[in-house]
Design an enzyme around this catalytic site. Structure first.
Site, PDB file in Angstrom:
ATOM      1  CG  MET A   1       7.093   6.285  -2.154  1.00 40.04           C
ATOM      2  SD  MET A   1       7.523   7.088  -0.596  1.00 40.04           S
ATOM      3  CE  MET A   1       7.959   5.676   0.402  1.00 40.04           C
TER       4      MET A   1
ATOM      5  CG  PHE B   1      -0.382   0.601   2.451  1.00 39.82           C
ATOM      6  CD1 PHE B   1       0.437  -0.140   3.284  1.00 39.82           C
ATOM      7  CD2 PHE B   1      -0.620   1.934   2.779  1.00 39.82           C
ATOM      8  CE1 PHE B   1       0.997   0.423   4.427  1.00 39.82           C
ATOM      9  CE2 PHE B   1      -0.080   2.505   3.920  1.00 39.82           C
ATOM     10  CZ  PHE B   1       0.735   1.749   4.742  1.00 39.82           C
ATOM     11  CE  LYS B   2       5.456   1.328   4.582  1.00 37.82           C
ATOM     12  NZ  LYS B   2       4.840   0.017   4.922  1.00 37.82           N
ATOM     13  CG  ASP B   3       3.668   0.841  -4.638  1.00 31.51           C
ATOM     14  OD1 ASP B   3       4.830   1.230  -4.438  1.00 31.51           O
ATOM     15  OD2 ASP B   3       3.382  -0.316  -4.995  1.00 31.51           O
TER      16      ASP B   3
END
Ligand SMILES: *Cc1c(COP(=O)(O)O)cnc(C)c1O
Length: 481
Positions: free
Chosen positions: A127, A122-124
């Site tokens: 980011m 989920f960091k995409d």
């Protein structure tokens, strides 16, 4: 919109000023002076934007409430460029999947898929936007930035995939040599872009972190080489995450009278803090359930009012490794709100208090109960055995394979279900990233998205280096001059 520090510094800043900064000068975290309020009419309009124009347009609407120092057309273009089906795998970007057993009239739970971006975590979601915002703002200022970081997996790869090929940005990412999974190594080291530098340090993750700290503490070097970070306390990352709470809400409901609860697999409290912000804006969220693994700093706080930072020996290495934290770096933001924005109290407990005592105790503070009653928080924890059992059950009942972090979420969500209110669990990674545990649970390999076929055999570029501050500084110098 202006931003203040949780520790009471007098400065008020604009979005683009804090975009490229980490902590506030007094060591606090930035928050908006107030949360923009979404009334019934605005919510109806946002639902309409979501339904007729999709995620990128919704992101623009939410972000524009907080960002007034980027022209609206530019901000819209940045959102449209970021949230595309090509990058995030589906038209919906964050599709909601009902988990519904045969013979049941209603789904038991929903999974909101946040992990179909380039690195499958989920960091995409945040980011990728950050990469485009950095490029835009650095271009506007005619500046450049060298991002120096330490990673044990998810954050580093999400940062590299977001910053690859971006003008004005270089990434120097350290990782412990030989300690990431083969899949994670392949993901990172197969990036051959000129502005991406992978540095495998002979040591463990803490050695990498110490190196990064040592370089950042050399203020002259830091200034000369424009060293920055992309860590999870960055307000822009948190803000980008607010959007998918709206998208999840609109998918789980028919109208704006309904409420939804979310369960969030948590480590540094960034993801669920975005849910708190959405709720403060007036999104009809009933409960925000914090799910932890064996590293249960947060579960302990919500149960007892005591926040106790763990030592190195006290931090467990688990099969949901992206939640293995000793302290939750975004937690100060919520506590500041819980204490009715009392900056001197926040300063006292997070500043000297925490570094001297290693804990703080709000159990006797009348405001503590408001975490549950006013702010809607609940919590729970999960263990390796729970994780395996949950992965097995979800596969058996619904035919869906979930990753280890999402499994922690599902385990805890079941303990907090209210049949009147849909419960959405945030799916934070795809199972292929943590294949060993899936094999342990199900006796079979998880599915691999086709674009990752054979990545282990792609050419790799990585510099192996002794754990030595002078060596890494020399490397940075050599690649910046
Ligand atoms: C980073 C991460 C988490 C924890 O998110 P926080 O914002 O740190 O609470 C959970 N699951 C996965 C897969 C992650 O990469």
């Amino acid at each position: 919109m202006r931003y203040l520090s949780t520790r009471g510094h007098a400065d008020r800043k604009q979005f683009c000023e804090i975009l490229l900064e980490g902590l506030a000068p007094d060591g606090g975290l930035y928050l908006p002076e107030s949360y923009p309020q979404i009334g019934t009419e605005a919510l109806t309009r946002l639902r309409d934007v979501w339904q007729s124009q999709g995620y990128a347009a919704l992101a623009f609407e939410v972000l524009s409430l907080y960002i007034d120092d980027i022209p609206r057309d530019d901000l819209k273009a940045l959102c449209l460029k970021t949230y595309t089906p090509e990058v995030f795998g589906t038209q919906a970007i964050v599709p909601l999947k009902p988990l519904q057993a045969a013979g049941h009239a209603q789904p038991d739970l929903y999974l909101e898929a946040l992990s179909n971006g380039p690195t499958l975590a989920f960091k995409d979601m945040a980011m990728q936007l950050l990469g485009n915002l950095f490029e835009y703002e650095l271009g506007r200022r005619g500046e450049s930035l060298n991002i120096l970081g330490a990673t044990s997996g998810d954050t580093g790869s999400a940062a590299e995939y977001a910053m690859r090929g971006k003008a004005g940005v270089r990434v120097f990412m350290t990782s412990p040599n030989g300690r990431m999974s083969p899949f994670q190594q392949a993901q990172m080291f197969s990036l051959l872009d000129d502005n991406i530098h992978n540095i495998a340090i002979e040591g463990v993750f803490d050695d990498c972190q110490d190196l990064v700290k040592a370089v950042s503490n050399d203020l002259a070097f830091k200034r000369k080489y424009k060293i920055g970070t992309v860590n999870s306390i960055n307000w822009a990352r948190l803000l980008a995450q607010v959007v998918y709470y709206f998208a999840g809400y609109f998918q789980a409901t028919q109208n704006n009278q309904e409420k939804v609860s979310f369960t969030v697999p948590s480590g540094n409290f960034g993801n669920v803090c975005a849910g708190h912000v959405a709720r403060m804006m007036g999104l009809p969220i009933d409960r925000l359930v914090v799910a932890t693994n064996e590293n249960d700093v947060l579960d302990e706080f919500f149960k007892t009012g005591v926040y106790r930072v763990r030592g190195t020996n006290d931090t467990h290495e688990t099969s949901s490794p992206s939640m293995d934290i000793s302290k939750a770096s975004n937690f100060e933001r919520f506590v500041f709100d819980l204490l009715e924005r009392d900056a001197s109290k926040t300063q006292a407990i997070f500043g000297e208090g925490l570094s001297r005592l290693g804990y703080f105790d709000l159990s006797g503070d009348p405001r503590f109960v408001r975490a549950a009653t006013v702010y809607g928080f609940d919590s729970g924890r999960s263990t390796h055995a729970d994780r395996l059992k949950t992965i097995q059950q979800v596969f058996a009942h619904y035919g869906v394979v979930i990753d280890t972090h999402t499994a922690d979420g599902v385990k805890v969500a079941k303990e907090h279900r209210n049949p009147q209110v849909p419960m959405v669990v945030l799916e934070t990674a795809l199972p292929i990233k943590f294949a060993a545990t899936i094999v342990e649970a199900l006796g079979r390999q998880p599915e691999r998205p086709p674009q990752f076929d054979g990545i282990e055999s792609l050419p790799k570029r990585v510099q192996v280096m002794k754990c030595d501050v002078d060596l890494i500084k020399a490397y940075i110098r050599q690649h910046c001059d």
